[in-house]
Design a protein around this motif. Sequence first.
Motif, PDB file in Angstrom:
ATOM      1  N   GLY A 165       8.860  -9.400 -45.661  1.00  0.00           N
ATOM      2  CA  GLY A 165      10.137  -9.609 -44.992  1.00  0.00           C
ATOM      3  C   GLY A 165       9.991  -9.404 -43.495  1.00  0.00           C
ATOM      4  N   ILE A 166      10.837 -10.080 -42.743  1.00  0.00           N
ATOM      5  CA  ILE A 166      10.740 -10.026 -41.281  1.00  0.00           C
ATOM      6  C   ILE A 166      11.256  -8.699 -40.744  1.00  0.00           C
ATOM      7  N   ARG A 167      12.443  -8.310 -41.154  1.00  0.00           N
ATOM      8  CA  ARG A 167      13.022  -7.071 -40.626  1.00  0.00           C
ATOM      9  C   ARG A 167      12.257  -5.832 -41.105  1.00  0.00           C
ATOM     10  N   ALA A 168      11.634  -5.946 -42.266  1.00  0.00           N
ATOM     11  CA  ALA A 168      10.879  -4.810 -42.797  1.00  0.00           C
ATOM     12  C   ALA A 168       9.539  -4.616 -42.094  1.00  0.00           C
ATOM     13  N   THR A 169       9.136  -5.606 -41.315  1.00  0.00           N
ATOM     14  CA  THR A 169       7.842  -5.550 -40.625  1.00  0.00           C
ATOM     15  C   THR A 169       8.061  -5.231 -39.156  1.00  0.00           C
ATOM     16  N   SER A 170       7.573  -4.107 -38.724  1.00  0.00           N
ATOM     17  CA  SER A 170       7.753  -3.701 -37.328  1.00  0.00           C
ATOM     18  C   SER A 170       6.661  -4.300 -36.446  1.00  0.00           C
ATOM     19  N   ALA A 171       6.949  -4.382 -35.164  1.00  0.00           N
ATOM     20  CA  ALA A 171       5.927  -4.806 -34.199  1.00  0.00           C
ATOM     21  C   ALA A 171       4.757  -3.827 -34.215  1.00  0.00           C
ATOM     22  N   ASP A 172       5.046  -2.543 -34.382  1.00  0.00           N
ATOM     23  CA  ASP A 172       3.982  -1.532 -34.425  1.00  0.00           C
ATOM     24  C   ASP A 172       3.024  -1.779 -35.582  1.00  0.00           C
ATOM     25  N   ARG A 173       3.562  -2.211 -36.723  1.00  0.00           N
ATOM     26  CA  ARG A 173       2.731  -2.493 -37.897  1.00  0.00           C
ATOM     27  C   ARG A 173       1.778  -3.641 -37.604  1.00  0.00           C
ATOM     28  N   ILE A 174       2.270  -4.663 -36.931  1.00  0.00           N
ATOM     29  CA  ILE A 174       1.433  -5.817 -36.586  1.00  0.00           C
ATOM     30  C   ILE A 174       0.393  -5.431 -35.542  1.00  0.00           C
ATOM     31  N   ILE A 175       0.808  -4.639 -34.567  1.00  0.00           N
ATOM     32  CA  ILE A 175      -0.123  -4.149 -33.545  1.00  0.00           C
ATOM     33  C   ILE A 175      -1.270  -3.385 -34.209  1.00  0.00           C
ATOM     34  N   GLU A 176      -0.928  -2.566 -35.173  1.00  0.00           N
ATOM     35  CA  GLU A 176      -1.954  -1.804 -35.895  1.00  0.00           C
ATOM     36  C   GLU A 176      -2.852  -2.726 -36.701  1.00  0.00           C
ATOM     37  N   ASP A 177      -2.272  -3.708 -37.371  1.00  0.00           N
ATOM     38  CA  ASP A 177      -3.069  -4.649 -38.168  1.00  0.00           C
ATOM     39  C   ASP A 177      -4.089  -5.392 -37.314  1.00  0.00           C
ATOM     40  N   VAL A 178      -3.659  -5.821 -36.133  1.00  0.00           N
ATOM     41  CA  VAL A 178      -4.525  -6.625 -35.270  1.00  0.00           C
ATOM     42  C   VAL A 178      -5.522  -5.748 -34.514  1.00  0.00           C
ATOM     43  N   ILE A 225      -4.764  -3.926 -31.563  1.00  0.00           N
ATOM     44  CA  ILE A 225      -4.561  -4.139 -30.132  1.00  0.00           C
ATOM     45  C   ILE A 225      -3.597  -3.084 -29.606  1.00  0.00           C
ATOM     46  N   THR A 226      -3.429  -3.074 -28.311  1.00  0.00           N
ATOM     47  CA  THR A 226      -2.476  -2.153 -27.708  1.00  0.00           C
ATOM     48  C   THR A 226      -1.095  -2.807 -27.631  1.00  0.00           C
ATOM     49  N   LYS A 227      -0.073  -1.995 -27.408  1.00  0.00           N
ATOM     50  CA  LYS A 227       1.277  -2.536 -27.230  1.00  0.00           C
ATOM     51  C   LYS A 227       1.343  -3.434 -26.007  1.00  0.00           C
ATOM     52  N   VAL A 228       0.604  -3.059 -24.964  1.00  0.00           N
ATOM     53  CA  VAL A 228       0.584  -3.876 -23.750  1.00  0.00           C
ATOM     54  C   VAL A 228       0.088  -5.284 -24.076  1.00  0.00           C
ATOM     55  N   THR A 229      -0.981  -5.364 -24.866  1.00  0.00           N
ATOM     56  CA  THR A 229      -1.525  -6.666 -25.248  1.00  0.00           C
ATOM     57  C   THR A 229      -0.519  -7.451 -26.075  1.00  0.00           C
ATOM     58  N   PHE A 230       0.109  -6.786 -27.022  1.00  0.00           N
ATOM     59  CA  PHE A 230       1.096  -7.459 -27.865  1.00  0.00           C
ATOM     60  C   PHE A 230       2.214  -8.061 -27.005  1.00  0.00           C
ATOM     61  N   TYR A 231       2.784  -7.228 -26.139  1.00  0.00           N
ATOM     62  CA  TYR A 231       3.929  -7.689 -25.344  1.00  0.00           C
ATOM     63  C   TYR A 231       3.534  -8.653 -24.233  1.00  0.00           C
ATOM     64  N   ARG A 232       2.254  -8.759 -23.950  1.00  0.00           N
ATOM     65  CA  ARG A 232       1.788  -9.788 -23.022  1.00  0.00           C
ATOM     66  C   ARG A 232       1.929 -11.174 -23.677  1.00  0.00           C
ATOM     67  N   HIS A 233       1.736 -11.219 -24.989  1.00  0.00           N
ATOM     68  CA  HIS A 233       1.808 -12.491 -25.718  1.00  0.00           C
ATOM     69  C   HIS A 233       3.207 -12.790 -26.258  1.00  0.00           C
ATOM     70  N   PHE A 234       3.925 -11.745 -26.634  1.00  0.00           N
ATOM     71  CA  PHE A 234       5.273 -11.906 -27.185  1.00  0.00           C
ATOM     72  C   PHE A 234       6.171 -10.845 -26.556  1.00  0.00           C
ATOM     73  N   ARG A 235       7.133 -11.279 -25.737  1.00  0.00           N
ATOM     74  CA  ARG A 235       7.964 -10.337 -24.984  1.00  0.00           C
ATOM     75  C   ARG A 235       8.824  -9.469 -25.892  1.00  0.00           C
ATOM     76  N   ALA A 236       9.139  -9.991 -27.082  1.00  0.00           N
ATOM     77  CA  ALA A 236       9.963  -9.254 -28.040  1.00  0.00           C
ATOM     78  C   ALA A 236       9.577  -9.699 -29.438  1.00  0.00           C
ATOM     79  N   LYS A 237       9.935  -8.900 -30.420  1.00  0.00           N
ATOM     80  CA  LYS A 237       9.628  -9.273 -31.795  1.00  0.00           C
ATOM     81  C   LYS A 237      10.288 -10.594 -32.163  1.00  0.00           C
TER      82      LYS A 237
END
Length: 198
Positions: free
Chosen positions: A34-47, A49-61
């Motif tokens: 599910g989309i709402r059940a999946t946090s940005a932090d969970r995806i960051i951990e899976d990949v 990468i750092t939060k900075v890297t994540f938000y460089r590619h996607f400004r928001a979830k």
Amino acid sequence: MNDDTTATAPSTRAGSSTRERILDAATERFYAQGIRATSADRIIEDVGITKVTFYRHFRAKSDLVIAYLERQAAAERAWMTGARAERDPLAALHALATDIGAASCSPGFRGCPFINAAAEYADPQDPVRSAVDAHRSWMLGEFAAIAADAGVGDVDTVASQLMLLRDGAMVNGYLGVPEKVAEVLDAVFTSVVSSARA
């Protein structure tokens, strides 16, 4: 693993690769959990990468969710266009029914990602819901084209009926007996078109 290195010319490729890895991880989790059940932090951990890297590619979830839906839409467009290519209308519908049936029987099948996303984003003004609606509008147009090719009298009505059957098959494939989906969907697709021709 740290992929914040952007020192030389290959950085553009690395950036693109990182974006795709984020999208790959999001696609897997959004569809399975599910989309709402999946946090940005969970995806960051899976990949990894750092939060900075994540938000460089996607400004928001929400930007990531829209990219996920756009990727799904591109895949469905290629699939549906391929099913229609060089086939008569009933053969195209048979191919669609067969493919939906096969998908329903595959491990991890959870129905239509667009129906699932719409259930999580009820506000019609939400950009995520707009992405869902845009793709579904395109799909309805494809069914209208199939109906027109079949020579039916009321193209819009038949297109709506075919879309409704497709949606029902996707839900039934997840909640019902997936082994029956292709056979039943093919039969009702044929019935609707044949009746409309008559």
